[in-house]
Design a protein around this motif. Sequence first.
Motif, PDB file in Angstrom:
ATOM      1  N   ALA A  74      32.297  77.026 112.127  1.00 19.43           N
ATOM      2  CA  ALA A  74      33.494  76.179 112.611  1.00 19.43           C
ATOM      3  C   ALA A  74      32.905  75.021 114.285  1.00 19.43           C
ATOM      4  O   ALA A  74      34.291  74.450 114.819  1.00 19.43           O
ATOM      5  CB  ALA A  74      34.388  77.205 113.192  1.00 19.43           C
ATOM      6  N   SER A 132      39.969  81.166 115.973  1.00 27.73           N
ATOM      7  CA  SER A 132      40.176  79.375 115.985  1.00 27.73           C
ATOM      8  C   SER A 132      39.009  79.533 116.829  1.00 27.73           C
ATOM      9  O   SER A 132      38.721  79.806 117.671  1.00 27.73           O
ATOM     10  CB  SER A 132      41.536  79.253 116.304  1.00 27.73           C
ATOM     11  N   THR A 138      38.979  78.000 107.406  1.00 30.09           N
ATOM     12  CA  THR A 138      40.366  78.582 106.924  1.00 30.09           C
ATOM     13  C   THR A 138      40.568  79.164 106.632  1.00 30.09           C
ATOM     14  O   THR A 138      41.108  79.762 107.008  1.00 30.09           O
ATOM     15  CB  THR A 138      40.680  76.900 106.245  1.00 30.09           C
ATOM     16  N   THR A 139      39.850  79.639 105.213  1.00 28.31           N
ATOM     17  CA  THR A 139      40.574  81.154 105.026  1.00 28.31           C
ATOM     18  C   THR A 139      40.019  82.362 105.931  1.00 28.31           C
ATOM     19  O   THR A 139      40.723  82.997 106.037  1.00 28.31           O
ATOM     20  CB  THR A 139      39.349  80.413 103.450  1.00 28.31           C
ATOM     21  N   THR A 196      34.789  73.714 104.956  1.00 30.85           N
ATOM     22  CA  THR A 196      35.896  73.860 105.723  1.00 30.85           C
ATOM     23  C   THR A 196      37.165  74.461 104.961  1.00 30.85           C
ATOM     24  O   THR A 196      37.525  74.973 105.503  1.00 30.85           O
ATOM     25  CB  THR A 196      37.210  72.413 105.380  1.00 30.85           C
ATOM     26  N   ALA A 197      37.320  74.908 103.824  1.00 30.16           N
ATOM     27  CA  ALA A 197      37.993  75.899 102.596  1.00 30.16           C
ATOM     28  C   ALA A 197      37.178  77.689 103.468  1.00 30.16           C
ATOM     29  O   ALA A 197      39.009  78.154 103.997  1.00 30.16           O
ATOM     30  CB  ALA A 197      38.002  75.713 101.427  1.00 30.16           C
ATOM     31  N   ALA A 223      42.276  82.708 108.337  1.00 28.77           N
ATOM     32  CA  ALA A 223      43.357  82.449 108.193  1.00 28.77           C
ATOM     33  C   ALA A 223      43.564  84.275 107.527  1.00 28.77           C
ATOM     34  O   ALA A 223      44.977  85.166 107.685  1.00 28.77           O
ATOM     35  CB  ALA A 223      43.763  82.616 106.787  1.00 28.77           C
TER      36      ALA A 223
END
Length: 213
Positions: free
Chosen positions: A157, A207, A197-198, A193-194, A201
């Motif tokens: 990240a 973050s 992001t997952t 990236t996914a 979420a």
Amino acid sequence: MIRVLLVDDHPVVRSGVRGMLDGEPDIAVVGEAGSAAEALAAVLAAGPDVVLMDLRMPGGDGADATARVLAEAPGTRVLVLTTYDTDTDILRAVEAGAIGYLLKDASRADLLGAIRSASRGETVLAPAVATRLLHQVRQPAPTPLSARELDVLRLVARGQSNVDIARSLFISEATVKTHLLRTFAKLGVSDRTAAVTTAIAAGLLESPRRGPD
């Protein structure tokens, strides 16, 4: 008598809905509003039992208007009537407190039934909307990641490469790749990236903060 307020920015739509409701012995249209900004004032002035609320309007959307209406007039039932059926629209309306969600292709009988059900405090959902909500509820939660997998993902990240991550964690690059592959499988994704992001979420990862470590 069920008192109904129509909120829609298209006069022809309000006229059409009013025409569908006129003549019903137990339903009376007591007012109209042409924007989200006008909705609250109209509710306070007319005191409706049920508000038929459009979602996309100038001056604010129907979900925000729904929340404001229910904050000031909590006994009011808000029934969304819209052309939009995306997951985001549906969830925002439900979270705002709407008691039902109908699409504008609903039949007259369905609309009348929905208004009567809403006035009794019963939830009303168009079949397509109910299917989407069930799909959301049934989505499996991501499998929890191990402490080391989270360590690797945090560095991903932050934009670090596999080589950088290996150096930071004092492990081999091959081990980093293994952790990433397991992470992808657990989260049901196929790239870095996914995965980030997952995980964010799902609340598994905060973050990333940009800047020096």
